[in-house]
Motif scaffolding. Structure first.
Motif, short mmCIF file in Angstrom:
data_model
loop_
_atom_site.label_atom_id
_atom_site.label_comp_id
_atom_site.label_asym_id
_atom_site.label_seq_id
_atom_site.Cartn_x
_atom_site.Cartn_y
_atom_site.Cartn_z
N ILE A 32 4.46 10.31 -87.78
CA ILE A 32 3.61 9.46 -88.47
C ILE A 32 3.29 10.39 -89.79
O ILE A 32 2.76 11.73 -89.71
N PHE A 33 3.26 9.77 -91.09
CA PHE A 33 3.00 10.31 -92.20
C PHE A 33 1.70 9.70 -92.95
O PHE A 33 1.73 8.57 -93.06
N SER A 86 13.07 14.46 -92.04
CA SER A 86 13.07 13.28 -90.78
C SER A 86 14.23 12.38 -91.12
O SER A 86 14.53 11.62 -90.22
N LYS A 87 14.42 12.12 -92.18
CA LYS A 87 15.29 10.93 -92.86
C LYS A 87 16.77 11.42 -93.13
O LYS A 87 17.64 10.45 -93.30
N LEU A 88 16.99 12.71 -92.95
CA LEU A 88 18.45 13.21 -93.24
C LEU A 88 19.45 12.79 -92.35
O LEU A 88 18.98 12.61 -90.94
N ASN A 89 20.42 12.46 -92.76
CA ASN A 89 21.53 12.30 -91.66
C ASN A 89 21.27 10.84 -90.97
O ASN A 89 21.73 11.07 -89.69
N ALA A 90 20.52 10.07 -91.40
CA ALA A 90 20.35 8.82 -90.56
C ALA A 90 20.51 7.46 -91.47
O ALA A 90 20.24 7.69 -92.63
N ASP A 111 8.41 17.90 -97.35
CA ASP A 111 9.69 18.31 -96.82
C ASP A 111 9.90 17.66 -95.35
O ASP A 111 10.95 17.09 -95.18
N GLU A 112 8.85 17.68 -94.70
CA GLU A 112 8.87 17.20 -93.23
C GLU A 112 9.43 15.55 -93.28
O GLU A 112 10.17 15.41 -92.54
N TYR A 113 8.97 15.04 -94.09
CA TYR A 113 9.03 13.45 -94.19
C TYR A 113 10.70 13.30 -94.81
O TYR A 113 11.34 12.55 -94.25
#
Length: 114
Positions: A60-61, A8-12, A3-5
Protein backbone atom coordinates in the motif's frame (compact mmCIF):
# COMPACT_ATOMS: atom_id res chain seq x y z
CA UNK A 1 6.75 8.19 -6.46
CA UNK A 2 9.25 6.37 -4.28
CA UNK A 3 12.01 3.85 -4.95
CA UNK A 4 10.04 1.21 -3.04
CA UNK A 5 7.03 1.84 -5.29
CA UNK A 6 9.11 1.59 -8.47
CA UNK A 7 11.01 -1.49 -7.21
CA UNK A 8 7.77 -3.33 -6.40
CA UNK A 9 6.85 -3.08 -10.09
CA UNK A 10 10.20 -4.30 -11.48
CA UNK A 11 10.30 -7.47 -13.59
CA UNK A 12 6.54 -7.93 -13.53
CA UNK A 13 3.85 -7.82 -16.21
CA UNK A 14 0.91 -5.51 -15.56
CA UNK A 15 -2.29 -7.51 -16.02
CA UNK A 16 -5.19 -6.26 -18.13
CA UNK A 17 -8.82 -6.96 -17.33
CA UNK A 18 -9.69 -6.39 -21.01
CA UNK A 19 -7.77 -9.37 -22.43
CA UNK A 20 -6.60 -12.88 -21.63
CA UNK A 21 -3.17 -12.48 -20.06
CA UNK A 22 -0.78 -15.16 -21.37
CA UNK A 23 2.07 -15.80 -18.93
CA UNK A 24 4.91 -18.30 -18.46
CA UNK A 25 5.87 -20.39 -15.44
CA UNK A 26 7.55 -18.47 -12.61
CA UNK A 27 6.65 -15.15 -14.26
CA UNK A 28 5.51 -12.32 -12.00
CA UNK A 29 2.49 -10.16 -12.67
CA UNK A 30 0.87 -7.27 -10.91
CA UNK A 31 -2.40 -5.47 -10.50
CA UNK A 32 -2.47 -1.87 -9.34
CA UNK A 33 -5.68 -0.21 -8.15
CA UNK A 34 -6.68 2.88 -6.16
CA UNK A 35 -8.74 2.63 -2.99
CA UNK A 36 -10.04 5.06 -0.39
CA UNK A 37 -10.16 3.14 2.88
CA UNK A 38 -11.43 6.17 4.81
CA UNK A 39 -14.73 5.77 2.90
CA UNK A 40 -14.98 2.15 4.03
CA UNK A 41 -14.44 0.82 0.50
CA UNK A 42 -11.56 -1.62 -0.09
CA UNK A 43 -10.56 -4.09 -2.78
CA UNK A 44 -11.09 -7.79 -2.09
CA UNK A 45 -9.93 -10.53 -4.45
CA UNK A 46 -10.46 -14.20 -5.12
CA UNK A 47 -8.29 -16.55 -7.21
CA UNK A 48 -10.33 -19.25 -8.94
CA UNK A 49 -7.46 -21.80 -8.75
CA UNK A 50 -4.79 -20.93 -6.14
CA UNK A 51 -2.62 -23.84 -7.33
CA UNK A 52 -1.90 -21.86 -10.54
CA UNK A 53 -1.16 -18.43 -9.01
CA UNK A 54 0.13 -17.28 -5.67
CA UNK A 55 0.23 -13.82 -4.11
CA UNK A 56 3.84 -12.69 -3.61
CA UNK A 57 2.89 -9.52 -1.79
CA UNK A 58 0.42 -6.69 -1.40
CA UNK A 59 1.83 -3.21 -0.83
CA UNK A 60 0.00 0.00 0.00
CA UNK A 61 1.38 3.37 -1.03
CA UNK A 62 0.07 6.70 0.20
CA UNK A 63 1.22 9.59 -1.99
CA UNK A 64 -1.08 12.16 -0.36
CA UNK A 65 0.24 15.12 1.56
CA UNK A 66 0.11 14.63 5.35
CA UNK A 67 -3.25 15.19 7.08
CA UNK A 68 -5.31 14.80 3.89
CA UNK A 69 -8.63 13.17 4.82
CA UNK A 70 -10.27 10.94 2.24
CA UNK A 71 -7.24 10.65 -0.01
CA UNK A 72 -6.81 7.56 -2.12
CA UNK A 73 -4.02 5.02 -1.82
CA UNK A 74 -2.25 2.97 -4.50
CA UNK A 75 -2.42 -0.76 -3.88
CA UNK A 76 -0.14 -3.21 -5.71
CA UNK A 77 -0.77 -6.96 -5.67
CA UNK A 78 2.09 -9.01 -7.11
CA UNK A 79 1.40 -12.61 -8.13
CA UNK A 80 3.60 -15.48 -9.33
CA UNK A 81 2.71 -18.24 -11.83
CA UNK A 82 3.13 -21.65 -10.18
CA UNK A 83 1.93 -24.15 -12.80
CA UNK A 84 0.35 -24.43 -16.24
CA UNK A 85 -3.36 -23.77 -16.53
CA UNK A 86 -5.96 -21.05 -16.64
CA UNK A 87 -7.60 -19.16 -13.81
CA UNK A 88 -9.28 -15.90 -12.92
CA UNK A 89 -8.58 -13.26 -10.33
CA UNK A 90 -11.74 -11.41 -9.42
CA UNK A 91 -11.49 -8.06 -7.65
CA UNK A 92 -14.50 -6.38 -6.06
CA UNK A 93 -14.59 -2.96 -4.39
CA UNK A 94 -17.00 -2.90 -1.46
CA UNK A 95 -17.46 -2.09 2.21
CA UNK A 96 -16.54 -5.11 4.32
CA UNK A 97 -19.81 -4.97 6.26
CA UNK A 98 -21.91 -4.91 3.07
CA UNK A 99 -20.08 -7.75 1.30
CA UNK A 100 -19.63 -8.34 -2.40
CA UNK A 101 -23.33 -8.15 -3.31
CA UNK A 102 -23.02 -4.35 -2.96
CA UNK A 103 -19.75 -3.82 -4.82
CA UNK A 104 -19.07 -0.40 -6.27
CA UNK A 105 -16.69 -1.76 -8.91
CA UNK A 106 -15.44 -5.14 -10.17
CA UNK A 107 -12.64 -6.43 -12.39
CA UNK A 108 -11.91 -9.94 -13.62
CA UNK A 109 -8.43 -10.83 -14.83
CA UNK A 110 -8.06 -14.01 -16.89
CA UNK A 111 -4.60 -15.60 -16.76
CA UNK A 112 -3.39 -18.44 -18.95
CA UNK A 113 -0.05 -19.92 -17.88
CA UNK A 114 1.73 -21.73 -20.73
Amino acid sequence: MTDEYENSKLNATVLSHDFINVMTLQEHMLIELDESPSTGYCWYYNISDPSILDLDFKKIFDFNKPNIIGGSKQIIWRFKCLKHGECRIQFAYYKSWKRENCSLDEYTYIIKVE
